[in-house]
Design an enzyme around this catalytic site. Structure first.
Site, PDB file in Angstrom:
ATOM      1  N   LYS A   1       1.091  -1.061  -0.555  1.00 49.92           N
ATOM      2  CA  LYS A   1      -0.142  -0.231   0.363  1.00 49.92           C
ATOM      3  C   LYS A   1       1.718   1.761   0.239  1.00 49.92           C
ATOM      4  O   LYS A   1       0.450   2.153  -1.121  1.00 49.92           O
ATOM      5  CB  LYS A   1      -1.168   0.204   1.370  1.00 49.92           C
ATOM      6  CG  LYS A   1      -1.825   1.160   1.634  1.00 49.92           C
ATOM      7  CD  LYS A   1      -2.265   0.386   2.539  1.00 49.92           C
ATOM      8  CE  LYS A   1      -3.653  -0.180   2.936  1.00 49.92           C
ATOM      9  NZ  LYS A   1      -4.664  -0.533   2.288  1.00 49.92           N
TER      10      LYS A   1
ATOM     11  N   ARG B   1      -3.404   3.065   8.500  1.00 52.11           N
ATOM     12  CA  ARG B   1      -4.135   1.781   7.734  1.00 52.11           C
ATOM     13  C   ARG B   1      -2.836   0.316   7.611  1.00 52.11           C
ATOM     14  O   ARG B   1      -1.842   1.073   8.075  1.00 52.11           O
ATOM     15  CB  ARG B   1      -5.006   1.723   5.858  1.00 52.11           C
ATOM     16  CG  ARG B   1      -5.709   3.080   6.130  1.00 52.11           C
ATOM     17  CD  ARG B   1      -5.698   2.730   4.683  1.00 52.11           C
ATOM     18  NE  ARG B   1      -6.633   4.187   4.153  1.00 52.11           N
ATOM     19  CZ  ARG B   1      -8.378   2.865   4.036  1.00 52.11           C
ATOM     20  NH1 ARG B   1      -8.243   2.638   3.866  1.00 52.11           N
ATOM     21  NH2 ARG B   1      -9.193   4.290   3.439  1.00 52.11           N
TER      22      ARG B   1
ATOM     23  N   GLY C   1      -8.329  -7.147   3.968  1.00 54.15           N
ATOM     24  CA  GLY C   1      -9.170  -7.954   5.562  1.00 54.15           C
ATOM     25  C   GLY C   1      -8.722  -8.628   6.793  1.00 54.15           C
ATOM     26  O   GLY C   1      -8.899  -8.295   7.933  1.00 54.15           O
TER      27      GLY C   1
ATOM     28  N   MET D   1      -5.834  -7.446   8.019  1.00 58.36           N
ATOM     29  CA  MET D   1      -5.240  -6.691   9.909  1.00 58.36           C
ATOM     30  C   MET D   1      -5.673  -5.319   9.883  1.00 58.36           C
ATOM     31  O   MET D   1      -6.619  -5.469   8.769  1.00 58.36           O
ATOM     32  CB  MET D   1      -4.212  -6.277   9.467  1.00 58.36           C
ATOM     33  CG  MET D   1      -2.814  -7.366   9.102  1.00 58.36           C
ATOM     34  SD  MET D   1      -1.010  -6.798   8.463  1.00 58.36           S
ATOM     35  CE  MET D   1      -1.148  -6.495   6.713  1.00 58.36           C
TER      36      MET D   1
ATOM     37  N   ARG E   1      -3.092  -1.672  -6.257  1.00 55.35           N
ATOM     38  CA  ARG E   1      -2.110  -3.070  -5.957  1.00 55.35           C
ATOM     39  C   ARG E   1      -3.133  -4.091  -7.008  1.00 55.35           C
ATOM     40  O   ARG E   1      -4.233  -3.906  -7.842  1.00 55.35           O
ATOM     41  CB  ARG E   1      -2.977  -3.634  -4.934  1.00 55.35           C
ATOM     42  CG  ARG E   1      -4.624  -4.079  -4.390  1.00 55.35           C
ATOM     43  CD  ARG E   1      -4.710  -4.584  -3.272  1.00 55.35           C
ATOM     44  NE  ARG E   1      -6.512  -4.937  -2.558  1.00 55.35           N
ATOM     45  CZ  ARG E   1      -6.749  -4.984  -1.766  1.00 55.35           C
ATOM     46  NH1 ARG E   1      -5.563  -4.717  -0.322  1.00 55.35           N
ATOM     47  NH2 ARG E   1      -8.071  -5.612  -1.496  1.00 55.35           N
TER      48      ARG E   1
ATOM     49  N   HIS F   1     -16.043  -9.119   1.013  1.00 58.59           N
ATOM     50  CA  HIS F   1     -15.125  -9.636   2.008  1.00 58.59           C
ATOM     51  C   HIS F   1     -14.393 -11.318   1.400  1.00 58.59           C
ATOM     52  O   HIS F   1     -13.778 -11.836   0.743  1.00 58.59           O
ATOM     53  CB  HIS F   1     -14.832  -9.318   3.538  1.00 58.59           C
ATOM     54  CG  HIS F   1     -13.805 -10.755   4.017  1.00 58.59           C
ATOM     55  ND1 HIS F   1     -14.203 -11.959   4.527  1.00 58.59           N
ATOM     56  CD2 HIS F   1     -12.750 -10.666   4.271  1.00 58.59           C
ATOM     57  CE1 HIS F   1     -13.116 -12.669   5.027  1.00 58.59           C
ATOM     58  NE2 HIS F   1     -12.032 -11.812   4.977  1.00 58.59           N
TER      59      HIS F   1
ATOM     60  N   SER G   1      16.303 -42.408 -10.250  1.00 54.96           N
ATOM     61  CA  SER G   1      15.068 -41.010  -9.441  1.00 54.96           C
ATOM     62  C   SER G   1      15.173 -40.854  -7.933  1.00 54.96           C
ATOM     63  O   SER G   1      15.327 -42.246  -7.192  1.00 54.96           O
ATOM     64  CB  SER G   1      14.129 -42.182  -9.778  1.00 54.96           C
ATOM     65  OG  SER G   1      12.774 -40.962  -9.483  1.00 54.96           O
TER      66      SER G   1
ATOM     67  N   CYS H   1      10.660 -38.642  -8.199  1.00 55.42           N
ATOM     68  CA  CYS H   1       9.412 -38.989  -8.357  1.00 55.42           C
ATOM     69  C   CYS H   1       8.645 -38.686  -7.341  1.00 55.42           C
ATOM     70  O   CYS H   1       7.904 -39.537  -7.284  1.00 55.42           O
ATOM     71  CB  CYS H   1       9.436 -39.920  -8.734  1.00 55.42           C
ATOM     72  SG  CYS H   1       9.501 -41.152  -8.155  1.00 55.42           S
TER      73      CYS H   1
ATOM     74  N   TYR I   1      14.571 -34.204 -15.437  1.00 49.67           N
ATOM     75  CA  TYR I   1      12.755 -34.129 -14.740  1.00 49.67           C
ATOM     76  C   TYR I   1      11.959 -34.528 -13.055  1.00 49.67           C
ATOM     77  O   TYR I   1      13.081 -34.439 -11.671  1.00 49.67           O
ATOM     78  CB  TYR I   1      12.305 -35.213 -15.781  1.00 49.67           C
ATOM     79  CG  TYR I   1      12.670 -36.716 -14.965  1.00 49.67           C
ATOM     80  CD1 TYR I   1      11.576 -37.066 -14.600  1.00 49.67           C
ATOM     81  CD2 TYR I   1      13.593 -37.920 -15.160  1.00 49.67           C
ATOM     82  CE1 TYR I   1      12.061 -38.515 -13.603  1.00 49.67           C
ATOM     83  CE2 TYR I   1      14.010 -38.666 -14.873  1.00 49.67           C
ATOM     84  CZ  TYR I   1      12.977 -39.266 -13.967  1.00 49.67           C
ATOM     85  OH  TYR I   1      13.084 -40.073 -13.434  1.00 49.67           O
TER      86      TYR I   1
END
Length: 899
Positions: free
Chosen positions: A26, A96, A105, A107, A352, A468, A777, A844, A864
């Site tokens: 903010k 704020r 919402g 805080m 934002r 909210h 693997s 994996c 991978y």
């Protein structure tokens, strides 16, 4: 010397957007908007470093802070032409929160700070509007009393409702100045009664009380829960923003609103927002009054009668539309903005990056590439990999017979069915018991966040598209219907009713967040179809990523799903899962019960054609893509017959007595089976098991190759090996069987034999293993167990305590432990490739689908990752983001922080 306070206003600012970590989102954006010439009320930001200092020093501030705040406040006074606490022309401020990660919402906020009995009179005289002054004063007492003095919100609401009843008022705006002045007196009397002291009249005391409350709210329960759910580090802290008040509640030429520069539900490039005339910002977000639409198009879409801002305030709307365009060009992303109109002048209070559904995120990212605002790489960075889960949620079957219960606003798309619950605690409890639940509330508040997260969907009877409930639901991908005003909720009787129909707690209901419709009972669902934007973005991701992405798949159906989601092979086929089917378990148990090799071979002969058929199906679906098949891994006790009926069935199949089966069950019991007779140890003891599985693999490869004309190259994986000798013994068995099948079929089979690294010793002796293994693997599920000495099946309570006490930052079975398990993976990879430079290495375990763990795999140089089929898109995107982070030098820390 540290600077603790950064000012902004009048086209100037001490900070800017890239100081987000210091100023919070903010504060950084208020500074940036001021610098680019947008109308921003002046103010100052107390940095996140003050929050860190505050908690590190027993909730004490740096000694220089008070003087810096005084100086910044004086600068605001000079710009506004009013003085804080002045009786004639008082400066009022808002206080704020503002963390670097958006936490809507979670805080605390205090508005209209600086009002007291004296300054309220001064505000009335200066504005010429006593009603406005006392409306602001009662709002301040209510908000400050709740946030700072910790008096429950409902106690103020109860007094307000009583005042409205006495005046015959429907809305807060119907109360006149005298009624509001009386309401202020009632509020102050209640505070005195509750606390034994009067409501604070000193503006400086009010200011420091509010600053302390905002810093304190960083550690409130809802903020802690939100950070845990979104993996936001506690160490980041929050900033505090103190800003001159502008007023949307001074009359009919005043307004306040929230808007998104694009539709946050669909991603369409259309202005989307709501506003209220003669109101303050919390009225819109809290859903206290039903808001109006900003645009005429939005009004028509919602079927509303109240005039849109585009009609009621055309000049202001034109300015707001220009601000919209400016912000999108500047930030190159969809913005969530808050604004106030004070006596015909537009003020910007916040911007934002807007929360959005994943459908919207994909469309916005792809559209912005087409619009040349961003490039393909930036589009790939913009999508949170985990959010792709939302694409896989079912939707309502359009052919289903439905009974509509009520309608509201389509606040967050998707559909969900579940048991009705009326409290967040009940939602969490029922969900933990395994039930799907729909959380039904008049309106939600940040205190409901745990229940909202547990619920499959959310229904509220108040609030608009920016309430909210709507914002939080969209961020989490929860279906949500808001503002269903025709539905009446009775918490006491645990019912909701509409048009003479009542639904009780525990009964089923279905919501469609895409249409805003509520249905009776459970409605059949269908699987979603992935949109073109998804395919476009994933194609960009595939161009960028280096890591291959395979799937853990045990059946042809799993393999088909994996391929649909873009899997490039199978990284783990767990052959044991095939043995639990009804037509196989008896033969498997007969094999286990056999007292000699001949008996085992007889049972294995029954299993051979079944395994061959399974493998043939996998090979055919994968059409020549690599398929890694793990030989039998789990301890034999998992297959044992434990009930009397099961034991009788096995006895009959084996031609022995039930007592003999019971004795064999007892003989095979192990105190710690996960570290017992399992993995390659089974094949060492009973090589005929490995023989049967190898034969099934190679015969299937021949058959699938002939049918599909694709070259099939199986990868045979030996599990739980700790020594080279184990590999050598079993590789000899596999090679011998391969030779036999090639001679019998007259077909050459290309194949590789590798091992699954699941033990610390295997990682440490990787150079030995790589002499025999052609690929590694890493089975990080078991490697995590054996490294920590923690059973993933039995230690949930331990992990909960360890995470709460921050011994572990994450559950190590979800996100890889880079310092321990990760070090073994790195060490094993390096040692293995030192011996066999072209050693193929993958992962994996469950970590193969975790974005932060994938970042580690990229940095470590694995070839991978392999994950469940439904996580393949997540892995593809996370691998691309990891490649981009590695290229920019940000590595694991950056990707883990945003995962």
């Amino acid at each position: 010397m540290a600077k603790w306070v950064y000012g902004f206003g009048d086209g100037k600012a001490d900070g800017k957007a890239d100081l987000r970590a210091l100023l919070g989102g903010k504060g950084a954006n208020l500074a940036e908007m001021s610098l680019i010439g947008l109308p921003v009320p002046p103010g100052f930001t107390i940095t996140t470093e003050v929050c860190t200092h505050y908690y590190a020093n027993g909730r004490r501030y740096p000694k220089e802070l008070e003087a810096e705040v005084d100086g910044a406040l004086a600068a605001v006074e000079a710009l506004v032409g009013a003085k804080f606490g002045d009786a004639a022309k008082p400066l009022l401020v808002s206080v704020r929160s503002g963390a670097r990660a958006s936490m809507p919402g979670m805080m605390d906020t205090v508005l209209n700070l600086g009002l007291n009995d004296v300054t309220a009179k001064g505000l009335a005289a200066a504005s010429g509007d006593a009603r406005f002054a006392y409306d602001s004063y009662r709002r301040f007492i209510q908000m400050y009393g709740n946030v700072v003095l910790e008096i429950p919100h409902h106690e103020f609401e109860s007094i307000l409702d009583q005042a409205k009843d006495e005046q015959g008022a429907q809305q807060d705006t119907d109360l006149d100045a005298a009624a509001l002045q009386g309401l202020v007196g009632r509020y102050k009397a209640m505070v005195q009664e509750r606390l034994g002291r009067p409501f604070p009249q000193d503006p400086r005391e009010q200011l420091w009380g509010a600053i302390g409350a905002v810093f304190g709210s960083w550690m409130n329960d809802r903020a802690i829960t939100y950070r845990r759910l979104h993996e936001i580090p506690e160490s980041w802290g929050t900033a505090v923003n103190v800003q001159a008040m502008v007023f949307g509640n001074m009359g009919e030429d005043c307004a306040t609103g929230v808007a998104f520069t694009r539709d946050p539900s669909t991603g369409e490039n259309r202005f989307f927002g709501e506003y209220l005339v003669n109101a303050q910002g919390e009225d819109v977000v809290a859903g206290i009054r039903t808001p109006r639409q900003v645009t005429i198009e939005g009004k028509k879409r919602q079927g509303l009668k109240e005039p849109a801002m585009e009609e009621a305030m055309p000049a202001i709307f034109a300015q707001l539309a220009e601000v919209r365009a400016t912000l999108e060009r500047h930030y190159r992303d969809m913005q969530d903005i808050e604004f106030t109109v004070q006596r015909g002048k537009l003020w910007m209070l916040q911007t934002r990056n807007g929360k959005r559904t994943v459908h919207a995120a994909l469309k916005i990212a792809v559209d912005m590439v087409k619009e040349k605002l961003i490039d393909e790489a930036e589009a790939v960075r913009r999508i949170e990999p985990q959010a792709l889960n939302q694409l896989l949620h079912p939707t309502l079957d359009p052919k289903a017979d439905v009974a509509i219960f009520g309608r509201g606003l389509p606040a967050s798309p998707g559909a969900a069915s579940g048991l009705v619950v009326f409290s967040a605690d009940e939602a969490e409890r029922k969900a933990n018991e395994g039930h799907n639940v729909i959380l039904v509330r008049v309106e939600t508040s940040p205190e409901d966040v745990h229940g909202m997260h547990a619920a499959r969907g959310i229904l509220t009877t108040r609030g608009g598209m920016t309430s909210h409930a709507a914002v939080v639901a969209r961020g989490w991908g929860r279906p949500c219907v808001c503002g269903a005003g025709e539905i009446r909720i009775d918490y006491k009787s645990q019912t909701m009713s509409a048009a003479g129909v009542a639904i009780r707690a525990g009964e089923h209901v279905t919501i469609d967040g895409g249409t805003g419709t509520v249905f009776l009972g459970e409605v059949p669902m269908i699987q979603p179809r992935l949109a073109d934007d998804f395919a476009t973005l994933m194609a960009w991701a595939d161009k960028i990523r280096r890591l291959g992405v395979r799937a853990n798949a045990d059946t042809p159906e799993d393999a088909r799903v994996a391929r649909e989601f873009g899997a490039e092979g199978i990284g783990l086929c767990r052959t044991e899962h095939m043995f639990f089917e009804a037509d196989r378990i008896v033969a498997m148990r007969q094999m286990i019960m056999a007292g000699d090799e001949a008996g085992r071979r007889a049972a294995l002969a029954k299993l051979l054609p079944m395994q061959r058929k399974d493998f043939t199906g996998l090979f055919e679906v994968m059409e020549g893509l690599p398929v890694t098949i793990r030989l039998l891994d789990p301890p034999l006790h998992e297959f044992l017959p434990h009930t009397e009926a099961e034991q009788s069935e096995v006895a009959a199949a084996a031609g022995v007595g039930v007592d003999e089966v019971r004795k064999r069950v007892i003989a095979l019991e192990e105190a710690n089976p996960m570290l017992g007779h399992r993995g390659c140890r089974l094949a060492i003891s009973y090589p005929e098991i490995a023989e049967m599985q190898a034969r099934a693999i190679f015969e299937a490869a021949v058959e699938a190759g002939r049918r599909s004309r694709h070259r099939v190259v199986p990868e045979v994986m030996i599990p739980l090996a700790a020594t080279k000798k184990e590999l050598d013994i079993l590789k000899a068995v596999i090679d011998r069987v391969a030779g036999e099948v090639m001679r019998e079929s007259g077909t050459r089979i290309d194949y590789t034999v590798g091992t699954m690294i699941e033990l610390p010793r295997a990682a440490l002796r990787a150079a030995d293993l790589a002499q025999s293994a052609e690929f590694f693997s890493f089975g990080t599920n078991d490697l995590t167990q054996t490294t920590f000495g923690l059973s993933r099946d039995d230690t949930a309570h331990v992990l909960k305590a360890y995470i709460e006490q921050r011994i572990f930052e994450h559950d190590p079975f979800v996100t890889i432990d880079v310092e321990g398990v990760g070090e073994l993976v790195k060490f094993g990879t390096e040692r293995g490739r030192a011996v066999r430079p072209k050693l193929k290495v993958g992962i994996c375990g469950e970590h193969g689908g975790d974005p932060a763990s994938i970042a580690f795999c990229e940095e470590t140089g694995l070839d991978y990752v392999s994950c469940s089929p439904y996580r393949v898109p997540i892995a593809r995107l996370a691998a691309a983001q990891a490649a981009l982070a590695a290229k920019s030098g940000q590595g694991i820390a950056k990707v883990a922080a945003t995962a």
